[in-house]
Scaffold this motif. Structure first.
Motif, PDB file in Angstrom:
ATOM      1  N   LEU A   1       0.814  -1.219   0.000  1.00  0.00           N
ATOM      2  CA  LEU A   1       0.000   0.000   0.000  1.00  0.00           C
ATOM      3  C   LEU A   1       0.845   1.265   0.000  1.00  0.00           C
ATOM      4  O   LEU A   1       0.355   2.341  -0.349  1.00  0.00           O
ATOM      5  N   GLY A   2       2.113   1.136   0.423  1.00  0.00           N
ATOM      6  CA  GLY A   2       2.980   2.315   0.434  1.00  0.00           C
ATOM      7  C   GLY A   2       2.419   3.414   1.319  1.00  0.00           C
ATOM      8  O   GLY A   2       2.020   3.186   2.446  1.00  0.00           O
ATOM      9  N   ASP A   3       2.367   4.623   0.770  1.00  0.00           N
ATOM     10  CA  ASP A   3       1.846   5.778   1.518  1.00  0.00           C
ATOM     11  C   ASP A   3       0.386   6.051   1.175  1.00  0.00           C
ATOM     12  O   ASP A   3      -0.034   7.192   1.027  1.00  0.00           O
ATOM     13  N   ALA A   4      -0.366   4.987   1.038  1.00  0.00           N
ATOM     14  CA  ALA A   4      -1.777   5.130   0.673  1.00  0.00           C
ATOM     15  C   ALA A   4      -2.529   5.947   1.719  1.00  0.00           C
ATOM     16  O   ALA A   4      -2.141   6.037   2.881  1.00  0.00           O
ATOM     17  N   SER A   5      -3.619   6.545   1.291  1.00  0.00           N
ATOM     18  CA  SER A   5      -4.388   7.438   2.160  1.00  0.00           C
ATOM     19  C   SER A   5      -5.102   6.673   3.268  1.00  0.00           C
ATOM     20  O   SER A   5      -5.231   5.447   3.237  1.00  0.00           O
ATOM     21  N   SER A   6      -5.558   7.428   4.251  1.00  0.00           N
ATOM     22  CA  SER A   6      -6.264   6.860   5.397  1.00  0.00           C
ATOM     23  C   SER A   6      -7.487   6.077   4.935  1.00  0.00           C
ATOM     24  O   SER A   6      -8.207   6.510   4.044  1.00  0.00           O
ATOM     25  N   GLY A   7      -7.703   4.928   5.550  1.00  0.00           N
ATOM     26  CA  GLY A   7      -8.852   4.093   5.213  1.00  0.00           C
ATOM     27  C   GLY A   7      -8.509   2.967   4.265  1.00  0.00           C
ATOM     28  O   GLY A   7      -9.261   1.994   4.148  1.00  0.00           O
ATOM     29  N   THR A   8      -7.361   3.063   3.603  1.00  0.00           N
ATOM     30  CA  THR A   8      -6.994   2.044   2.621  1.00  0.00           C
ATOM     31  C   THR A   8      -6.696   0.709   3.290  1.00  0.00           C
ATOM     32  O   THR A   8      -7.033  -0.352   2.765  1.00  0.00           O
ATOM     33  N   VAL A   9      -6.060   0.748   4.455  1.00  0.00           N
ATOM     34  CA  VAL A   9      -5.758  -0.486   5.182  1.00  0.00           C
ATOM     35  C   VAL A   9      -7.057  -1.189   5.570  1.00  0.00           C
ATOM     36  O   VAL A   9      -7.199  -2.405   5.401  1.00  0.00           O
ATOM     37  N   THR A  10      -8.016  -0.416   6.077  1.00  0.00           N
ATOM     38  CA  THR A  10      -9.307  -0.985   6.468  1.00  0.00           C
ATOM     39  C   THR A  10     -10.006  -1.617   5.271  1.00  0.00           C
ATOM     40  O   THR A  10     -10.545  -2.737   5.371  1.00  0.00           O
ATOM     41  N   LYS A  11      -9.999  -0.937   4.142  1.00  0.00           N
ATOM     42  CA  LYS A  11     -10.627  -1.485   2.931  1.00  0.00           C
ATOM     43  C   LYS A  11      -9.957  -2.784   2.505  1.00  0.00           C
ATOM     44  O   LYS A  11     -10.618  -3.744   2.100  1.00  0.00           O
ATOM     45  N   THR A  12      -8.630  -2.823   2.603  1.00  0.00           N
ATOM     46  CA  THR A  12      -7.888  -4.019   2.212  1.00  0.00           C
ATOM     47  C   THR A  12      -8.237  -5.195   3.115  1.00  0.00           C
ATOM     48  O   THR A  12      -8.459  -6.318   2.641  1.00  0.00           O
ATOM     49  N   LEU A  13      -8.305  -4.940   4.411  1.00  0.00           N
ATOM     50  CA  LEU A  13      -8.651  -6.004   5.358  1.00  0.00           C
ATOM     51  C   LEU A  13     -10.091  -6.479   5.169  1.00  0.00           C
ATOM     52  O   LEU A  13     -10.363  -7.692   5.199  1.00  0.00           O
ATOM     53  N   ASN A  14     -10.990  -5.518   4.979  1.00  0.00           N
ATOM     54  CA  ASN A  14     -12.401  -5.907   4.774  1.00  0.00           C
ATOM     55  C   ASN A  14     -12.565  -6.726   3.501  1.00  0.00           C
ATOM     56  O   ASN A  14     -13.337  -7.692   3.466  1.00  0.00           O
ATOM     57  N   LYS A  15     -11.853  -6.353   2.467  1.00  0.00           N
ATOM     58  CA  LYS A  15     -11.912  -7.111   1.201  1.00  0.00           C
ATOM     59  C   LYS A  15     -11.395  -8.531   1.422  1.00  0.00           C
ATOM     60  O   LYS A  15     -11.959  -9.508   0.913  1.00  0.00           O
ATOM     61  N   TRP A  16     -10.320  -8.636   2.193  1.00  0.00           N
ATOM     62  CA  TRP A  16      -9.742  -9.949   2.506  1.00  0.00           C
ATOM     63  C   TRP A  16     -10.772 -10.838   3.206  1.00  0.00           C
ATOM     64  O   TRP A  16     -10.931 -12.015   2.868  1.00  0.00           O
ATOM     65  N   VAL A  17     -11.483 -10.262   4.174  1.00  0.00           N
ATOM     66  CA  VAL A  17     -12.485 -11.033   4.916  1.00  0.00           C
ATOM     67  C   VAL A  17     -13.659 -11.412   4.016  1.00  0.00           C
ATOM     68  O   VAL A  17     -14.184 -12.529   4.088  1.00  0.00           O
ATOM     69  N   ARG A  18     -14.076 -10.478   3.136  1.00  0.00           N
ATOM     70  CA  ARG A  18     -15.190 -10.775   2.207  1.00  0.00           C
ATOM     71  C   ARG A  18     -14.841 -11.910   1.253  1.00  0.00           C
ATOM     72  O   ARG A  18     -15.724 -12.606   0.748  1.00  0.00           O
ATOM     73  N   GLU A  19     -13.539 -12.095   1.030  1.00  0.00           N
ATOM     74  CA  GLU A  19     -13.105 -13.193   0.160  1.00  0.00           C
ATOM     75  C   GLU A  19     -13.156 -14.540   0.885  1.00  0.00           C
ATOM     76  O   GLU A  19     -12.776 -15.569   0.332  1.00  0.00           O
ATOM     77  N   GLY A  20     -13.613 -14.505   2.145  1.00  0.00           N
ATOM     78  CA  GLY A  20     -13.761 -15.739   2.911  1.00  0.00           C
ATOM     79  C   GLY A  20     -12.509 -16.162   3.643  1.00  0.00           C
ATOM     80  O   GLY A  20     -12.403 -17.304   4.100  1.00  0.00           O
ATOM     81  N   LYS A  21     -11.544 -15.250   3.760  1.00  0.00           N
ATOM     82  CA  LYS A  21     -10.273 -15.586   4.412  1.00  0.00           C
ATOM     83  C   LYS A  21     -10.277 -15.056   5.842  1.00  0.00           C
ATOM     84  O   LYS A  21     -10.850 -14.014   6.124  1.00  0.00           O
ATOM     85  N   SER A  22      -9.619 -15.776   6.718  1.00  0.00           N
ATOM     86  CA  SER A  22      -9.593 -15.392   8.131  1.00  0.00           C
ATOM     87  C   SER A  22      -8.384 -14.515   8.429  1.00  0.00           C
ATOM     88  O   SER A  22      -7.386 -14.539   7.718  1.00  0.00           O
TER      89      SER A  22
END
Length: 507
Positions: A51-72
């Protein structure tokens, strides 16, 4: 602390600071079950680190996407990622990871609270860290969270708050570790009050708190700042006699740097020989210290010997290693070796690092080899990311020194155009040189253009406006809006400026 310590002493102090940083990381993570860094094969970590210096909220979106993919996502995994991101100073993303954990109802440990408090102080400031500390339950206000808040106060040089908190920690019996005292010692060094450190050290011993390597190194630096080299040597002898703390390479490098600062090169060389006996041969940084410190003792032969040893020890020579060697050769004035080392790096480098280019450009400019410097400047555009602010500053300084104001302005304008979010400001010395030229040449238009550039990099002050007013007066010109401009730029005037203003913008 000496206000203008040499680069060698700064390098050695950096090593002792690293010891304290490691201690903070260890203590705040003591109750967590993080045993190792995240595996490079972890696709989640790859996503987060990418993600590098991605803006605020990007980490949360990445984690939520990971969970939606069915991964723990396991808590211990997030803790690993937080630890790794902190190591690379990506504090905002580390904090967002912890906030994501809490948002999902995960119970945080006491060490997690301390880490989050530390991250808040680094990203949102002391006030937010204090609010978070206050919001914690009483059991969570333990030695870890108190220690994290104390560290934050010390980093921000908030002496009164740090000492008040230390008194409270003593009442609660939370001030029984060397880490607490190390933080206060570091604060005194930052505040240029080294005379207070020996007294604090004696207090530690009276409380039967065992000093560690960092404690002894800061104590050495305090005596060095007080110009008491004999006391420095007594500290080293005490370390050896006590036997509880090993005189490792950080201590030897610190001692060598202190001798360099004192101008005692013979003792510095002897300390460096001791350093070589203690270093981990797989630690690049130890080699870097040796090269730099031998350069400061003007020992070219030893610099070259250690350089060859470094290259034979490691299968790949990194950009950082080349940078250290180039800086050493530049300091020693070995121009031929400098050129050969640079060519060697260029032939084998994977990534083109402008910092290394700057070392050679600086040497060219010191020798008035402007054509060679310009050619190298242009190569950074072709081979790499282009010049950085340091590159431009060197050319600005050269052209100002040689009264080539147009070329200096050109590079200054390039620097301003590259600067974003206050990431660069010109030195006062360079600003004054420009202002002096405009005044002496009565160049109002040039002064106004320069004013606009300074405004873009948030570098306007009373001195700039005073010079601008004097330029108008020298040119015999008026500026009816000058008073309004100064008010908009929030410039506080003094009596001298008021007098100048009256000549350019009568009320």
């Amino acid at each position: 602390m000496a206000k203008n310590p040499s680069r060698a002493l700064l390098y050695a102090r950096a090593a002792t600071r690293r010891l304290c940083t490691d201690a903070v990381m260890t203590e705040t993570a003591a109750e967590s079950k993080v045993a190792q860094s995240p595996s490079s094969s972890s696709s989640l970590y790859r996503r987060l680190s990418g993600l590098g210096d991605a803006s605020s909220g990007t980490v949360t979106k990445t984690l939520n996407k990971w969970v939606r993919e069915g991964k723990s996502v396991k808590k211990y995994e997030i803790e690993k990622y937080v630890k790794e991101l902190r190591k690379y100073k990506r504090y905002n993303q580390a904090l967002e990871l912890m906030e994501w954990l809490e948002s999902r109802g995960t119970n945080l440990s006491y060490s997690d609270y301390a880490i989050r408090l530390d991250l808040l102080s680094k990203t949102k400031g002391i006030t937010e860290a204090e609010k978070y500390f206050t919001s914690l339950s009483e059991p969570a206000k333990n030695h870890l969270t108190y220690g994290a808040l104390l560290n934050a106060y010390c980093v921000e040089k908030m002496l009164d708050k740090a000492m008040a908190l230390l008194d409270k920690m003593k009442e609660l019996n939370f001030a029984s570790t060397s880490l607490i005292y190390n933080n206060i010692m570091s604060l005194y060094m930052r505040l240029h009050q080294p005379e207070k450190i020996p007294l604090l050290f004696q207090e530690m011993k009276a409380e039967k708190i065992s000093p560690n390597a960092f404690t002894y190194n800061v104590l050495m630096n305090s005596y060095a700042s007080l110009k008491d080299i004999e006391a420095v040597e007594r500290v080293v002898e005490e370390m050896k006699e006590e036997g509880n703390v090993c005189c490792d390479w950080t201590t030897h490098s610190n001692l060598a740097a202190i001798y360099v600062e004192a101008g005692n090169f013979d003792k510095a060389d002897a300390a460096l020989k001791g350093l070589e006996k203690t270093i981990n041969r797989r630690d690049r940084q130890a080699f870097h210290f040796l090269i730099s410190l031998y350069a400061h003792t003007c020992n070219l032969a030893e610099v070259k010997r250690v350089w060859e040893s470094l290259k034979s020890t490691f299968p790949k020579t990194t950009n950082l290693s080349y940078l250290v060697m180039l800086q050493a050769l530049a300091k020693l004035g070995d121009f031929n070796a400098l050129g050969k080392c640079f060519e060697e790096w260029e032939l084998g480098c994977v990534s083109y690092d402008v910092r290394l280019v700057n070392v050679l450009i600086s040497s060219y400019l010191r020798r008035d080899m402007i054509e060679e410097a310009k050619s190298l400047y242009e190569s950074t555009v072709v081979k790499g990311p282009g010049p950085n602010f340091r590159t431009l500053e060197m050319f600005i300084e050269f052209y100002l020194k040689n009264d080539q104001i147009d070329l200096a302005k050109k590079h200054f304008e390039t620097a301003v155009s590259k600067a974003k979010d206050d990431e660069w400001q010109p030195s006062q010395e360079k600003v004054r040189a420009f202002l002096k030229h405009f005044e002496e040449s009565k160049d109002v238009d040039g002064a106004e253009e320069f004013y606009k550039k300074l405004k873009k990099v948030n570098c306007l002050d009373l001195e700039v406006y005073s010079s601008l007013l004097r330029t108008y007066i020298a040119a015999g010109k008026m500026e009816p809006l000058m008073r309004q401009r100064m008010k908009m730029d929030e410039i506080k005037m003094n009596s001298g400026t008021e007098e100048l203003l009256g000549s350019v913008c009568p009320e």
